[in-house]
Design a protein around this motif. Structure first.
Motif, PDB file in Angstrom:
ATOM      1  N   GLU A  91     -16.220  -7.752  10.001  1.00 43.57           N
ATOM      2  CA  GLU A  91     -17.227  -7.072  10.806  1.00 43.57           C
ATOM      3  C   GLU A  91     -18.529  -6.888   9.549  1.00 43.57           C
ATOM      4  O   GLU A  91     -17.892  -6.703   8.949  1.00 43.57           O
ATOM      5  N   LYS A  92     -19.782  -6.828  10.656  1.00 48.01           N
ATOM      6  CA  LYS A  92     -21.010  -6.146   9.767  1.00 48.01           C
ATOM      7  C   LYS A  92     -20.423  -4.623  10.492  1.00 48.01           C
ATOM      8  O   LYS A  92     -21.446  -4.151  11.526  1.00 48.01           O
ATOM      9  N   GLY A  93     -19.672  -3.622   9.393  1.00 54.44           N
ATOM     10  CA  GLY A  93     -20.171  -2.139  10.036  1.00 54.44           C
ATOM     11  C   GLY A  93     -21.573  -1.746   9.973  1.00 54.44           C
ATOM     12  O   GLY A  93     -21.595  -0.244  11.205  1.00 54.44           O
ATOM     13  N   PHE A  94     -22.998  -2.339   9.979  1.00 52.55           N
ATOM     14  CA  PHE A  94     -24.151  -2.301   9.912  1.00 52.55           C
ATOM     15  C   PHE A  94     -24.330  -2.172  10.997  1.00 52.55           C
ATOM     16  O   PHE A  94     -25.651  -1.212  11.599  1.00 52.55           O
ATOM     17  N   ASP A 154     -14.778 -14.360  15.171  1.00 52.48           N
ATOM     18  CA  ASP A 154     -14.786 -14.777  13.536  1.00 52.48           C
ATOM     19  C   ASP A 154     -15.985 -13.442  12.720  1.00 52.48           C
ATOM     20  O   ASP A 154     -15.348 -12.897  12.187  1.00 52.48           O
ATOM     21  N   PHE A 155     -16.352 -13.261  13.302  1.00 50.28           N
ATOM     22  CA  PHE A 155     -17.462 -11.925  13.570  1.00 50.28           C
ATOM     23  C   PHE A 155     -18.254 -10.853  14.620  1.00 50.28           C
ATOM     24  O   PHE A 155     -17.494 -11.593  15.839  1.00 50.28           O
ATOM     25  N   LEU A 156     -18.324 -10.062  13.998  1.00 54.11           N
ATOM     26  CA  LEU A 156     -18.138  -8.827  14.892  1.00 54.11           C
ATOM     27  C   LEU A 156     -19.600  -8.574  14.587  1.00 54.11           C
ATOM     28  O   LEU A 156     -19.657  -7.733  13.452  1.00 54.11           O
ATOM     29  N   ALA A 157     -20.671  -7.960  15.540  1.00 51.57           N
ATOM     30  CA  ALA A 157     -21.700  -7.751  15.421  1.00 51.57           C
ATOM     31  C   ALA A 157     -22.013  -6.321  16.369  1.00 51.57           C
ATOM     32  O   ALA A 157     -21.527  -5.715  15.758  1.00 51.57           O
ATOM     33  N   ASP A 158     -22.866  -6.648  17.416  1.00 53.94           N
ATOM     34  CA  ASP A 158     -23.262  -5.819  18.287  1.00 53.94           C
ATOM     35  C   ASP A 158     -22.250  -5.632  18.860  1.00 53.94           C
ATOM     36  O   ASP A 158     -22.074  -4.485  20.165  1.00 53.94           O
ATOM     37  N   GLY A 159     -21.398  -6.683  19.054  1.00 54.40           N
ATOM     38  CA  GLY A 159     -19.826  -5.890  19.757  1.00 54.40           C
ATOM     39  C   GLY A 159     -19.964  -6.859  21.507  1.00 54.40           C
ATOM     40  O   GLY A 159     -18.914  -7.234  22.047  1.00 54.40           O
ATOM     41  N   GLY A 214     -18.180  -2.220  16.151  1.00 54.99           N
ATOM     42  CA  GLY A 214     -17.621  -1.899  15.544  1.00 54.99           C
ATOM     43  C   GLY A 214     -17.367  -0.338  16.201  1.00 54.99           C
ATOM     44  O   GLY A 214     -15.573  -0.367  17.291  1.00 54.99           O
ATOM     45  N   ASP A 215     -18.113   0.063  16.119  1.00 51.20           N
ATOM     46  CA  ASP A 215     -17.875   1.921  16.420  1.00 51.20           C
ATOM     47  C   ASP A 215     -17.856   2.027  17.676  1.00 51.20           C
ATOM     48  O   ASP A 215     -17.269   2.807  18.357  1.00 51.20           O
ATOM     49  N   ALA A 216     -19.033   1.270  18.213  1.00 45.17           N
ATOM     50  CA  ALA A 216     -18.451   0.740  19.899  1.00 45.17           C
ATOM     51  C   ALA A 216     -17.836   1.396  20.558  1.00 45.17           C
ATOM     52  O   ALA A 216     -16.829   1.707  21.454  1.00 45.17           O
TER      53      ALA A 216
END
Ligand code: 5GP
Length: 195
Positions: free
Chosen positions: A158-161, A128-133, A165-167
């Motif tokens: 996704e909380k892109g901040f 449901d959510f992506l935060a620190d991964g 996600g980037d990792a």
């Protein structure tokens, strides 16, 4: 795209921001579930991964299950969900990974019975959510332990901040998020434009 716009609008009107960068969407996803809307999100995930060869969806209990089931229905594939549990109750018959909970701060072991993931599987990971991964990394570790291929991941919000996600994308994993929040305060929620 309709599902994406509708999700952003729903987050704007019904989402509540809490301390510690926690967004509550309990009115439609995390406690009460808007089933018609859930199915629209599932349909969009199925569209994004159409033709990708996914034969199974892997998620983690509890809040990933609903959206995983919705996507799985449209993709015509089964859902396997990792269970959260105490390491000492786990047998060698299970694939296991440690996951730090974003909302609770505790470390859980998540696990899946070895019978339900095979090395031939092509998995879509859903949450449901992506935060620190951490949750997604736990699922990636379980897939790796099973020797299964990960085709990609699909996330509702996704909380892109936050760094997850980037990792995970930088490791070469395809991650599709229906809504990506770039900024979130008590008074405003800003979304990343998506084409
Ligand atoms: P991560 O492991 O990426 O840090 O966090 C993802 C997991 O934590 C998801 O499984 C989700 O259940 C939970 N989570 C993370 N951030 C939020 C949030 O802002 N709101 C809610 N409701 N759950 C969150």
């Amino acid at each position: 795209m309709i599902a994406i716009r509708a999700l952003e609008e729903k987050i704007q009107s019904e989402g509540q921001v809490f301390a510690g960068n926690v967004l509550k969407v309990s009115s439609f996803l995390n406690q009460q579930i808007d089933t018609a809307f859930l199915l629209e999100m599932g349909k969009e995930i199925a569209r994004l991964y159409e033709g990708s060869g996914v034969n199974k969806i892997l998620t983690v209990e509890a809040s990933g299950i609903a959206i995983a089931v919705a996507a799985a229905f449209y993709m015509g594939v089964p859902v396997v969900f990792a269970k959260k549990g105490d390491a000492k109750n786990l047998s060698s018959d299970r694939f296991c990974a440690e996951v730090r909970s974003f909302t609770k701060g505790t470390v859980n072991v998540i696990s899946v019975d070895r019978a339900y993931i095979k090395k031939e599987d092509k998995l879509l990971l859903i949450d449901d959510f992506l935060a620190d991964g951490n949750a997604l990394k736990g699922l990636l570790n379980i897939a790796a332990e099973a020797g299964a291929e990960v085709v990609g991941a699909a996330i509702a919000i996704e909380k892109g901040f936050q760094k997850g996600g980037d990792a995970i994308r930088s490791e070469g994993v395809r991650v599709e998020s229906l809504a990506i929040i770039d900024k979130m305060t008590d008074t405003e929620i800003l979304f990343r434009p998506q084409d």
